[in-house]
Scaffold this motif. Structure first.
Motif, mmCIF file in Angstrom:
data_model
loop_
_atom_site.group_PDB
_atom_site.id
_atom_site.type_symbol
_atom_site.label_atom_id
_atom_site.label_comp_id
_atom_site.label_asym_id
_atom_site.label_seq_id
_atom_site.Cartn_x
_atom_site.Cartn_y
_atom_site.Cartn_z
ATOM 1 N N ALA A 1098 0.816 -1.213 0.000
ATOM 2 C CA ALA A 1098 0.000 0.000 0.000
ATOM 3 C C ALA A 1098 0.848 1.261 0.000
ATOM 4 O O ALA A 1098 0.433 2.282 -0.537
ATOM 5 C CB ALA A 1098 -0.928 0.006 1.212
ATOM 6 N N ALA A 1099 2.028 1.197 0.601
ATOM 7 C CA ALA A 1099 2.897 2.377 0.659
ATOM 8 C C ALA A 1099 3.493 2.663 -0.707
ATOM 9 O O ALA A 1099 3.602 1.786 -1.564
ATOM 10 C CB ALA A 1099 4.003 2.164 1.682
ATOM 11 N N HIS A 1100 3.888 3.904 -0.919
ATOM 12 C CA HIS A 1100 4.587 4.237 -2.154
ATOM 13 C C HIS A 1100 5.899 3.482 -2.245
ATOM 14 O O HIS A 1100 6.287 3.031 -3.327
ATOM 15 C CB HIS A 1100 4.878 5.739 -2.212
ATOM 16 C CG HIS A 1100 3.663 6.589 -2.389
ATOM 17 N ND1 HIS A 1100 3.048 7.225 -1.326
ATOM 18 C CD2 HIS A 1100 2.932 6.904 -3.477
ATOM 19 C CE1 HIS A 1100 2.004 7.904 -1.771
ATOM 20 N NE2 HIS A 1100 1.904 7.727 -3.073
ATOM 21 N N VAL A 1101 6.574 3.364 -1.105
ATOM 22 C CA VAL A 1101 7.866 2.694 -1.054
ATOM 23 C C VAL A 1101 7.822 1.659 0.058
ATOM 24 O O VAL A 1101 7.570 2.005 1.214
ATOM 25 C CB VAL A 1101 9.019 3.689 -0.783
ATOM 26 C CG1 VAL A 1101 10.352 2.962 -0.733
ATOM 27 C CG2 VAL A 1101 9.032 4.775 -1.848
ATOM 28 N N GLY A 1102 8.028 0.409 -0.301
ATOM 29 C CA GLY A 1102 8.065 -0.659 0.692
ATOM 30 C C GLY A 1102 9.457 -1.248 0.764
ATOM 31 O O GLY A 1102 10.025 -1.652 -0.258
ATOM 32 N N VAL A 1103 10.023 -1.295 1.955
ATOM 33 C CA VAL A 1103 11.351 -1.876 2.164
ATOM 34 C C VAL A 1103 11.184 -3.090 3.071
ATOM 35 O O VAL A 1103 10.806 -2.955 4.236
ATOM 36 C CB VAL A 1103 12.326 -0.868 2.796
ATOM 37 C CG1 VAL A 1103 13.697 -1.497 2.977
ATOM 38 C CG2 VAL A 1103 12.419 0.387 1.941
ATOM 39 N N ALA A 1104 11.450 -4.268 2.523
ATOM 40 C CA ALA A 1104 11.269 -5.510 3.271
ATOM 41 C C ALA A 1104 12.609 -5.988 3.803
ATOM 42 O O ALA A 1104 13.571 -6.124 3.043
ATOM 43 C CB ALA A 1104 10.640 -6.580 2.379
ATOM 44 N N LEU A 1105 12.652 -6.220 5.105
ATOM 45 C CA LEU A 1105 13.839 -6.803 5.732
ATOM 46 C C LEU A 1105 13.582 -8.296 5.912
ATOM 47 O O LEU A 1105 13.622 -8.828 7.017
ATOM 48 C CB LEU A 1105 14.130 -6.139 7.074
ATOM 49 C CG LEU A 1105 14.150 -4.609 7.098
ATOM 50 C CD1 LEU A 1105 14.497 -4.108 8.498
ATOM 51 C CD2 LEU A 1105 15.133 -4.064 6.079
ATOM 52 N N SER A 1106 13.274 -8.984 4.817
ATOM 53 C CA SER A 1106 12.821 -10.361 4.904
ATOM 54 C C SER A 1106 12.981 -11.035 3.560
ATOM 55 O O SER A 1106 13.066 -10.371 2.517
ATOM 56 C CB SER A 1106 11.359 -10.408 5.350
ATOM 57 O OG SER A 1106 10.836 -11.714 5.230
ATOM 58 N N ASP A 1107 12.999 -12.370 3.584
ATOM 59 C CA ASP A 1107 13.015 -13.154 2.356
ATOM 60 C C ASP A 1107 11.652 -13.750 2.063
ATOM 61 O O ASP A 1107 11.504 -14.583 1.183
ATOM 62 C CB ASP A 1107 14.032 -14.301 2.473
ATOM 63 C CG ASP A 1107 15.450 -13.770 2.585
ATOM 64 O OD1 ASP A 1107 15.736 -12.728 1.981
ATOM 65 O OD2 ASP A 1107 16.267 -14.408 3.285
ATOM 66 N N SER A 1108 10.646 -13.332 2.806
ATOM 67 C CA SER A 1108 9.316 -13.920 2.655
ATOM 68 C C SER A 1108 8.559 -13.233 1.539
ATOM 69 O O SER A 1108 9.123 -12.526 0.717
ATOM 70 C CB SER A 1108 8.551 -13.791 3.977
ATOM 71 O OG SER A 1108 8.320 -12.426 4.263
ATOM 72 N N GLU A 1109 7.226 -13.445 1.530
ATOM 73 C CA GLU A 1109 6.388 -12.797 0.530
ATOM 74 C C GLU A 1109 6.528 -11.281 0.565
ATOM 75 O O GLU A 1109 6.300 -10.607 -0.427
ATOM 76 C CB GLU A 1109 4.916 -13.177 0.748
ATOM 77 C CG GLU A 1109 4.499 -14.484 0.107
ATOM 78 C CD GLU A 1109 4.889 -15.690 0.941
ATOM 79 O OE1 GLU A 1109 5.572 -15.499 1.961
ATOM 80 O OE2 GLU A 1109 4.528 -16.814 0.588
ATOM 81 N N ALA A 1110 6.906 -10.765 1.721
ATOM 82 C CA ALA A 1110 7.081 -9.318 1.825
ATOM 83 C C ALA A 1110 8.097 -8.820 0.819
ATOM 84 O O ALA A 1110 7.987 -7.727 0.280
ATOM 85 C CB ALA A 1110 7.524 -8.957 3.248
ATOM 86 N N SER A 1111 9.115 -9.637 0.535
ATOM 87 C CA SER A 1111 10.152 -9.221 -0.389
ATOM 88 C C SER A 1111 9.677 -9.208 -1.826
ATOM 89 O O SER A 1111 10.339 -8.652 -2.690
ATOM 90 C CB SER A 1111 11.371 -10.145 -0.257
ATOM 91 O OG SER A 1111 11.027 -11.457 -0.644
ATOM 92 N N VAL A 1112 8.553 -9.840 -2.106
ATOM 93 C CA VAL A 1112 8.027 -9.867 -3.463
ATOM 94 C C VAL A 1112 7.094 -8.688 -3.697
ATOM 95 O O VAL A 1112 7.159 -8.013 -4.718
ATOM 96 C CB VAL A 1112 7.295 -11.191 -3.740
ATOM 97 C CG1 VAL A 1112 6.688 -11.184 -5.134
ATOM 98 C CG2 VAL A 1112 8.253 -12.352 -3.589
#
Length: 1441
Positions: A1098-1112
């Motif tokens: 939802a954010a304009h910029v998403g930074v994931a500190l993870s290898d999960s679905e969040a990183s996709v």
């Protein structure tokens, strides 16, 4: 026809010069006569020259002479050289003066820079040598008339007396077969030439015209009319088909509602292929191909038959094909799918395609629209109505102001079950023959079933029947996440199908004729390169997504009482599966379990494995619920680490209906964010379009040519420079360079558009645990509840053995095969603190050597936020219950609670303590243990104590938050933890400043929000009306939801002052982030778990500190999982945004400056030489625009943000200011030229623009050198780093090109040489070099045979160039970006106040409903199964995200 054009042009130039000479007064004629007399006397006093002075054959500039570039363009006029028979005479000739050196080379150039002009007269062409007039013989041209001469073919004379002879291979310059003999060249005053020979010129001119008219027309003359007629017929048939299909003969019942889990209004419309529609579609494809093929064939025909056909007629053919093709192709870009346009409506049972109309899932930012934007929007809406009427397209239905999009889905047939289905947003929809339409392919395993039937022996033994499993497979489909396999070819086709590439394509075609094909090749390479880069980025992103969704491997299931092995994609809901270690690809309920450990980090972010147990027989009469029975549920996307050989589970959901599938389906179906830039670009394009119409009209009416096709091509070139086709490519290159730099720092980028968004981030949201703090917790102490210490970190027991017993038994810990403790971090930490406690492999616990028997366990329940156990302790059945202090307090008898217990718990939370409470009781019931319910034991308890933990903050977190604040970015925390704990961490990290007080808002009784001081718990007034200075807010997720539902305006007003959002579910996270996005804040979200995926998307910029679905779903993923990656992304984002806008502004300025020089050339009826266009349209703009993004990011974040608005004061002042300065210097340079006396007799007065050698004049030379310098100067002004990029000289690539091109320009301007002759500037016939398309050097093609400028004028031009460079740099550095700019650019992008007051409440409410709908599912949504980010937080309810 170009051949005749060149011939006519040559005569036309001289005729025009003659007409100019007729305007000289009698005094000038007298001066001319004296000048001729002096010249003649001087000529007779000199010995006749014998050879060309300059021998260029070994020169660097002539290395490529004679080598054609694809097509050979023969010389129209060749340099004259004489063969030398006596080497001594040749040596003597080296010392001759400049006049004789020019004469030897062919034509005389008067370098005295005086008027009237002395020159070589135009060739007198006759039928035979004896017809030459007496004033055009070799004797009349020589100072030694008594010598014997030979007249050479090119009009030069060889003095036989001196041993000269005509060179071999000389050609006549006449060009007319009837008058092919060139008389001897004569040097005279230009006026006198026409006085003597005008009648010969007129006869020759008429001969050229007659031969031009006698040339046969091209065989393709009828092609354009036939082609145009075919295109018109196909278009009419297309519109008739659309009207027939959609309006005249629509199929009743072809459209119906489509059921969906969001409760939105979706429709389905059946379509099928038909012979007529297929034929029409084939004609459309054939039309597209035919346009490109005809343009190619016409271009080839143009060059192959250049000298034997009528050129203008062939160019007319090309022009008509180009115009018809351009209009037709853009007309067909309107429908979303050309193929779908020719499908026939049908009923669902006959449909081969289904058109699904569903709301567009996007979160648009509200911007205040200016007058121009509103006008453009109105015009666009009217244009849309017209186009929709032509195509008989129904206008988008407006339901509650929701924008709808139609997607055409292909209907497939399952070969095993004959089920007809299609996929939409990854989910399967199957045709239901009962209701005659498609419905979601969902199978509910809980319908008419309870846990007793699931765990029964017969069910586990027999499983599904083959017939039942086949039927279910046909309904729900294969267990896959439907995603097309990535194809690089498909990505390339998709990219190049964009409308702007179509514009680029036709612009390139317009450069192919007129011997400009070399620039068409250059532009094609650049455009292909840019498009391929974008396609490659999309392809790599698709590959990453596809890898995530691929399901492979086998699984053992029970079918008809037999264990068989099937592919995991063939598993269906209801299958009994034997568990094995490895990844899980479907949701399952555990039926039997001996030892089961699962890694849920991909969904929850928890790095430690969790233990799972079988369904509790005590709940046999209940229906399965994944929310309430999470400890007995395995979700898709997790990993089974250890399991027993007889552990089995029942598949509950497969494919996109699993928790993981729901998550990916929802977040990936969102449309990309739209910025203010996307709205403003339409306004900019509209303004440029108006400018293009005005200037194109001017050019069409100004350019003088022998045929309208020349005007057309020149007008198209002007249009192409106003809207440079390379404009989108510069953004691609800039983003690509930044993405590569980020990759080197360990940050991968899956969505490159997020890089530019990162440059405008003003609000940064952070998850707490695992992001700002370390994963896991540290045990601190155990207390009585009143603050009195009962056990320290070393485990020393001070009092209350029951507290020690409770800690030892009330947990869900197990041992893995290595004997290590496995389970929630809080349980492991607390259990390890009890030194005498031991856990055995059979799951039993011993304390002080005494074995303790478990009778019953109840795992954590997120509703009650408790977990409990029943143990056999002595002769009694002792109950221990552990949970959040609030929950335990409600279950305990009041007398057992310590005084001020609630305040003590709040005090612990305020100090960052993560607290669990333990209570005990005795079970005295008569039920069997498997029948005991949670409600039977979790009541009337005796409070035992509290366990305190601490969440350690990451060392780098405070520095990151401090740099964000220094960079003008406000940070806030969104956590599922206790709000007070969040406040404590926010204080520690610097999100909340030490001097700031905090007011916390909580929801009381489900209705009223109570505001109180976070430290004293003293109630305060509504912060909306009054908020003390240095005071910030914190609120719970429930309070936020309440505000947003009932007072959206107040929610946003308070939300902007809120720095901590506590007790937030994944749905709350999405709601908070998306609401800030909608109301104008460019946001960033940083999280580490799959439960953050929705907010990251939802954010304009998403930074994931993870290898999960969040990183996709997040645009950025930190490989090293460091929060400092946030700073790197933001710095690179600002650098990329500043560089992109610098490149964009440069391309705009390049287009406008080139428009200036083209319009100026049109005014003077001139143009540039071929090499000039190579630099103007190729080397200079490409290298400058593409080297600007090589500027590296600044060391630190600046307080000031780069602009992202095309119509902001900053952008407009920059572009318009530089543009006006450049225009001013162009006018000054031309005025300076026209003020020179020597120029008055050297003005250009040509009447035909069909030749590149019209560049052989001073007007075009001055325009070229000044505007060419402005290309480089404008880029230099835009290369300053300011606060977002490193300084000017740190962009080494740009500095190299800047130095190279500036040096070249100064050298060509100041020093006449072969190098300056590349540009036909400061050039004499001695130094001319080859052009691009003509393989041999071409002599200067003007009446005065030179473009050499006086030294003083060259210096004046250089001074103007330097002043232009300095002034644009000063303007950009001090005015646009300096202190003055801070006052001019203070206006921010805000939401319209009127709009907010009138519609914000409605929008926000609908927005909240929309978010809730897309995030919720029927049973076990990701937001439910991921509510607890940590299993330890599940146990206590302190962290539900």
């Amino acid at each position: 026809m170009m051949k005749i054009t060149h011939r006519l042009m040559r005569m036309g130039v001289f005729a025009a010069a003659f007409e100019q000479s007729q305007g000289l007064n009698s005094s000038s004629s007298s001066v001319a006569s004296n000048h001729v007399l002096d010249f003649t006397v001087g000529l007779k006093n000199q010995a006749a020259p014998m050879t060309a002075v300059s021998e260029k054959d070994g020169s660097f500039w002539h290395a490529l002479d004679g080598i054609p570039f694809l097509f050979h363009r023969p010389n129209k006029r060749k340099l004259s050289k004489k063969q030398v028979l006596d080497q001594a005479l040749a040596n003597d000739s080296q010392e001759e003066d400049q006049m004789h050196r020019s004469l030897v080379f062919g034509d005389y150039a008067d370098h005295s820079f005086t008027c009237p002009l002395t020159t070589t007269c135009p060739n007198v062409c006759v039928a035979k040598a004896s017809d030459c007039p007496a004033d055009a013989t070799c004797a009349s041209a020589s100072s030694s008339p008594d010598h014997e001469f030979e007249l050479c073919a090119d009009g030069t004379c060889a003095d036989k007396t001196l041993g000269e002879a005509c060179a071999a291979g000389l050609e006549s310059p006449c060009g007319c077969s009837k008058f092919s003999v060139a008389c001897a060249k004569q040097v005279d005053i230009w006026d006198s030439c026409h006085d003597k020979f005008q009648e010969y010129y007129d006869v020759h001119h008429q001969c050229l015209q007659d031969e031009a008219e006698a040339l046969p027309p091209p065989s393709m003359t009828a092609a354009p009319m036939l082609f145009s007629l075919c295109m018109v017929c196909i278009t009419l048939l297309m519109f008739l088909w659309c009207a027939f299909n959609q309006r005249l003969k629509p199929v009743p019942g072809s459209t119906s509602e489509l059921e969906n889990e969001h409760g939105e209004k979706w429709t389905q419309t059946g379509y099928k292929s038909s012979p007529v529609g297929t034929l029409m579609y084939g004609l459309i494809i054939l039309g597209h191909v035919s346009i490109q093929v005809l343009l190619l064939l016409t271009s080839i025909y143009y060059y192959v038959n250049y000298y034997i056909i009528n050129e203008n007629q062939l160019l007319r053919t090309f022009t008509i094909i180009w115009m018809v093709g351009f209009s037709w192709c853009f007309l067909l870009k309107w429908p979303s799918s050309i193929h779908a346009l020719f499908l026939r409506r049908s009923l669902a049972q006959d449909a081969t395609y289904v058109a699904v109309k569903a709301p567009v899932r996007k979160i648009d930012t509200l911007y205040e629209k200016k007058l121009l934007a509103n006008m453009l929007e109105w015009l666009t809406s009217k244009f849309t109505l017209v186009m929709n009427s032509l195509y008989s397209i129904e206008s988008n239905d407006v339901y509650d102001e929701t924008q709808y999009k139609t997607t055409y889905c292909k209907v497939e047939t399952d070969p095993r079950t004959a089920t007809r289905y299609f996929y939409f947003r990854m989910k399967r929809y199957c045709y239901d023959d009962m209701i005659k339409k498609f419905t979601p392919g969902r199978f509910d395993v809980t319908k008419d079933a309870n846990i007793r039937s699931w765990i029964s022996h017969s069910n586990i033994k027999n499983g599904l029947t083959m017939a039942d499993s086949t039927w279910r497979l046909g309904l729900v489909g294969a267990n896959v996440l439907e995603c097309p396999k990535p194809s690089l070819i498909r990505s390339i086709i998709t990219e190049f199908s964009q409308p702007f590439y179509l514009y680029q394509n036709f612009m390139v075609w317009s450069w192919v004729p007129l011997w400009y094909y070399y620039m068409a090749i250059v532009q094609t390479v650049v455009r292909l390169g840019g498009g391929l880069i974008v396609a490659a980025f999309h392809y790599m992103s698709d590959v990453d997504l596809y890898r995530l969704m691929v399901i492979d491997g086998n699984v053992e299931v029970v079918r008809d009482g037999t264990i068989i092995t099937i592919d995991k994609t063939d598993a269906v809901p209801g299958d009994i599966v034997r568990l094995t270690s490895g990844p899980v690809h479907f949701d399952m309920a555990i039926l039997r379990s001996e030892h089961l450990l699962v890694d849920e980090s991909a969904l929850t972010g928890e790095v430690h494995p969790v233990s799972k147990v079988a369904l509790d027989p005590a709940n046999a009469d209940l229906a399965y619920n994944a929310k309430d029975m999470k400890s007995s549920t395995i979700f898709a996307g997790t990993m089974i680490l250890e399991c027993g050989p007889f552990d089995v589970a029942l598949v509950t959901k497969t494919g996109a209906f699993t928790s993981r599938g729901e998550l990916l389906s929802d977040v990936l179906s969102f449309e990309p964010h739209k910025f203010k830039f996307h709205n403003e670009i339409k306004v900019v394009l509209a303004i440029l379009f108006v400018e293009m119409l005005i200037l194109v009209s001017y050019v069409l009416n100004t350019v003088q040519a022998d045929h309208w096709t020349t005007n057309f091509f020149y007008a198209i070139y002007v249009a192409g420079t106003i809207l440079p086709p390379l404009l989108p490519t510069v953004f691609v290159v800039s983003i690509g360079i930044s993405a590569k730099r980020l990759q080197k720092t360990g940050i991968t980028c899956t969505d490159t558009t997020g890089i530019l968004a990162a440059g405008k981030v003003r609000k940064a949201f952070f998850d707490k645990t695992g992001t700002l703090t370390e994963q896991g917790l540290r045990f601190v102490s155990a207390t009585r509840g009143d603050g009195e210490l009962r056990m320290n970190r070393s485990g020393t027991i001070l009092l209350e053995p029951l507290l020690q017993l409770g800690i030892s038994v009330c947990h869900t810990l197990t041992l893995n095969l290595n004997g290590d403790l496995v389970g929630p971090a809080v349980d492991r930490q607390a259990f390890s603190a009890v030194q005498e406690a031991a856990l055995h492999s059979d799951g039993t616990v011993s304390l002080g050597g005494i074995a303790i028997k478990y009778l019953k366990r109840f795992d954590f329940d997120h509703h009650s936020t408790t977990q409990s156990v029943i143990i056999e302790h002595g002769e009694t059945k002792t109950v221990f219950v552990k949970g959040s202090p609030e929950a335990i307090a409600q279950l305990c008898q009041p007398f057992s609670l310590p005084e001020n217990f609630e305040e003590t718990a709040r005090h612990a939370a305020r100090n960052g303590m993560y607290q669990l409470a333990i209570a005990r009781g005795t079970y005295e019931g008569t039920k069997e243990m498997h029948q005991v319910q949670r409600s039977d034991i979790e009541k009337d308890l005796i409070f035992t104590g509290c366990i305190n933990f601490q969440n350690l903050m990451k060392q780098e977190s405070p520095a990151v938050i401090a740099e964000l604040r220094a960079g003008g970015i406000e940070s806030a925390m969104i956590t599922g933890d206790n709000t007070l704990t969040g406040i404590y961490i926010a204080k520690r990290t610097g999100i909340i400043q030490p001097y700031q007080n905090v007011i916390i808002g909580t929801l009381r009784d489900g209705f009223e929000i109570e505001w109180a001081d976070a430290y004293t718990n003293v109630p305060v007034g509504n912060p909306t009306t009054s908020l003390p200075e240095h005071t910030v807010l914190a609120m719970t997720g429930e309070a936020w939801r309440r505000l947003l539902e009932h007072s959206p305006t107040q929610a946003m007003e308070l939300g902007k002052k809120t720095l901590v959002f506590g007790r937030c579910t994944p749905l709350d996270k999405v709601s908070i982030v998306s609401t800030f996005v909608k109301y104008g804040d460019v946001t960033m979200m940083c999280g580490d778990g799959g439960n953050d995926s929705g907010a990251l998307k939802a954010a304009h910029v998403g930074v994931a500190l993870s290898d999960s679905e969040a990183s996709v779903v997040a645009p950025f993923t930190s490989v090293d999982k460091s929060i400092t990656s946030v700073i790197d992304v933001l710095k690179e984002g600002r650098c990329a945004l500043a560089s992109s806008f610098a490149s964009y502004k440069f391309m705009f300025l390049y287009g406008q400056v080139e428009t200036f020089n083209q319009v100026a050339n049109a005014y003077f009826n001139t143009t540039f030489g071929e090499w000039c266009w190579v630099f103007l349209d190729g080397l200079w703009p490409i290298t400058m625009a593409f080297s600007l993004p090589f500027a590296r990011s600044a060391q630190k974040l600046s307080k000031k943000h780069p602009t992202a608005s095309l119509l902001s004061a900053h952008t407009l002042s920059s572009t318009c200011g530089i543009l006006l300065i450049n225009f001013m210097f162009l006018v000054i340079a031309l005025a300076l030229l026209f003020s020179k006396d020597w120029f008055q007799c050297r003005m250009w007065d040509g009447d035909n623009m069909a030749d590149f050698y019209l560049g052989d004049n001073y007007e075009s030379n001055v325009i070229f050198v000044v505007t060419g310098n402005q290309y480089i100067a404008s880029a230099a002004a835009l290369n300053f780093g300011y606060t977002w990029r490193l300084n000017f000289f740190r962009n080494y690539v740009f500095v190299f090109f800047f130095t190279l091109w500036t040096s070249m320009q100064l050298a060509a301007t100041l020093h006449p040489s072969s190098f300056s002759c590349i540009f036909r500037m400061n050039c004499t016939n001695e130094n001319v070099v080859r052009s691009v398309t003509i393989s041999q050097p071409q002599p200067i093609n003007n009446p005065f045979n030179s473009t050499l400028m006086p030294t003083s004028f060259r210096i004046e031009l250089v001074v103007l160039m330097v002043a232009n460079l300095v002034l644009v740099c000063l303007w950009e550095y001090f005015i646009v970006n300096g202190s003055i700019a801070s006052k001019l650019c203070s206006k921010k992008n805000k939401i319209s106040v009127a709009r907010e007051k009138s519609t914000s409440s409605q929008r926000a409410t609908k927005h909240m409903d929309f978010i809730r709908d897309i995030m919720e599912s029927d049973d076990a949504n990701t937001s439910d199964q991921s509510e607890s980010k940590h299993v330890d937080s599940e146990q206590i309810g302190m962290e539900t995200a």
